[in-house]
Design a protein around this motif. Structure first.
Motif, short mmCIF file in Angstrom:
data_model
loop_
_atom_site.label_atom_id
_atom_site.label_comp_id
_atom_site.label_asym_id
_atom_site.label_seq_id
_atom_site.Cartn_x
_atom_site.Cartn_y
_atom_site.Cartn_z
N TYR A 4 0.84 -1.21 0.00
CA TYR A 4 0.00 0.00 0.00
C TYR A 4 0.87 1.26 0.00
N ASN A 5 1.85 1.32 0.88
CA ASN A 5 2.69 2.51 0.98
C ASN A 5 3.58 2.69 -0.25
N LYS A 6 4.00 1.59 -0.85
CA LYS A 6 4.78 1.68 -2.09
C LYS A 6 3.92 2.28 -3.21
N MET A 7 2.69 1.79 -3.34
CA MET A 7 1.80 2.30 -4.38
C MET A 7 1.37 3.74 -4.10
N LEU A 8 1.12 4.04 -2.83
CA LEU A 8 0.74 5.40 -2.46
C LEU A 8 1.87 6.38 -2.76
N SER A 9 3.10 5.96 -2.53
CA SER A 9 4.26 6.80 -2.86
C SER A 9 4.29 7.10 -4.36
N ARG A 10 4.01 6.10 -5.16
CA ARG A 10 3.98 6.30 -6.61
C ARG A 10 2.84 7.24 -7.01
N ILE A 11 1.68 7.06 -6.39
CA ILE A 11 0.53 7.90 -6.74
C ILE A 11 0.81 9.36 -6.46
N ILE A 12 1.42 9.65 -5.31
CA ILE A 12 1.64 11.06 -4.96
C ILE A 12 2.97 11.60 -5.50
N GLY A 13 3.73 10.75 -6.20
CA GLY A 13 4.91 11.23 -6.90
C GLY A 13 6.21 11.19 -6.13
N VAL A 33 11.39 13.81 9.82
CA VAL A 33 11.21 15.22 9.52
C VAL A 33 9.77 15.53 9.13
N SER A 34 9.12 14.60 8.43
CA SER A 34 7.75 14.85 7.98
C SER A 34 6.98 13.54 7.90
N TRP A 35 5.72 13.64 7.50
CA TRP A 35 4.89 12.45 7.35
C TRP A 35 5.41 11.56 6.24
N LYS A 36 6.16 12.12 5.31
CA LYS A 36 6.69 11.33 4.19
C LYS A 36 7.69 10.29 4.66
N ASP A 37 8.40 10.58 5.73
CA ASP A 37 9.40 9.63 6.24
C ASP A 37 8.75 8.31 6.63
N ILE A 38 7.62 8.38 7.29
CA ILE A 38 6.90 7.16 7.70
C ILE A 38 6.44 6.39 6.47
N LEU A 39 5.90 7.10 5.50
CA LEU A 39 5.44 6.47 4.27
C LEU A 39 6.59 5.76 3.55
N ILE A 40 7.73 6.41 3.48
CA ILE A 40 8.88 5.85 2.76
C ILE A 40 9.46 4.66 3.51
N LEU A 41 9.65 4.80 4.83
CA LEU A 41 10.22 3.69 5.60
C LEU A 41 9.34 2.44 5.53
N THR A 42 8.03 2.63 5.62
CA THR A 42 7.15 1.45 5.58
C THR A 42 6.98 0.91 4.17
N ALA A 43 7.32 1.70 3.15
CA ALA A 43 7.30 1.19 1.78
C ALA A 43 8.53 0.33 1.49
N ILE A 44 9.62 0.59 2.19
CA ILE A 44 10.86 -0.13 1.94
C ILE A 44 10.87 -1.49 2.60
N MET A 45 10.36 -1.57 3.83
CA MET A 45 10.41 -2.83 4.58
C MET A 45 9.22 -2.91 5.53
N PRO A 46 8.80 -4.11 5.90
CA PRO A 46 7.69 -4.22 6.86
C PRO A 46 8.15 -3.74 8.24
#
Length: 92
Positions: free
Chosen positions: A43-52, A72-85
């Protein structure tokens, strides 16, 4: 005008993608179909792609252990959880 159209398309993609993923996660947990830790990662990987957000990983993320991050921001959580569980802790 183009930016507005792109923003609306991204919102539509988000709204079409999120409910099925929520349902999938709920079904896996409710009926114990196995390990559901991959669902948030996908989900977070696809959401990252959707928002660019383009994610680039340098090196190998740890397979086990504790990651301490002062994000630093909400993006950090999205990126970290997209990389690994991950399981996240808000505050200690």
């Amino acid at each position: 005008m183009i930016r507005t159209i792109i923003a609306v398309l991204k919102l539509i993609a988000f709204l079409c993608f999120t409910p099925p993923m929520m349902l999938l996660q709920w079904l896996i947990v409710k009926f114990k179909f196995g390990n559901s830790s991959w669902v948030p990662q996908v989900y977070n990987k696809m959401l990252s792609r959707i928002i660019g957000i383009k994610i680039t990983v340098e090196g190998n993320p740890p397979k086990h252990g504790l990651i301490v991050s002062n994000h630093v921001s909400w993006k950090d959580i999205l990126i970290l959880t997209a990389i690994m569980p991950l399981s996240l802790i808000d505050q200690l």
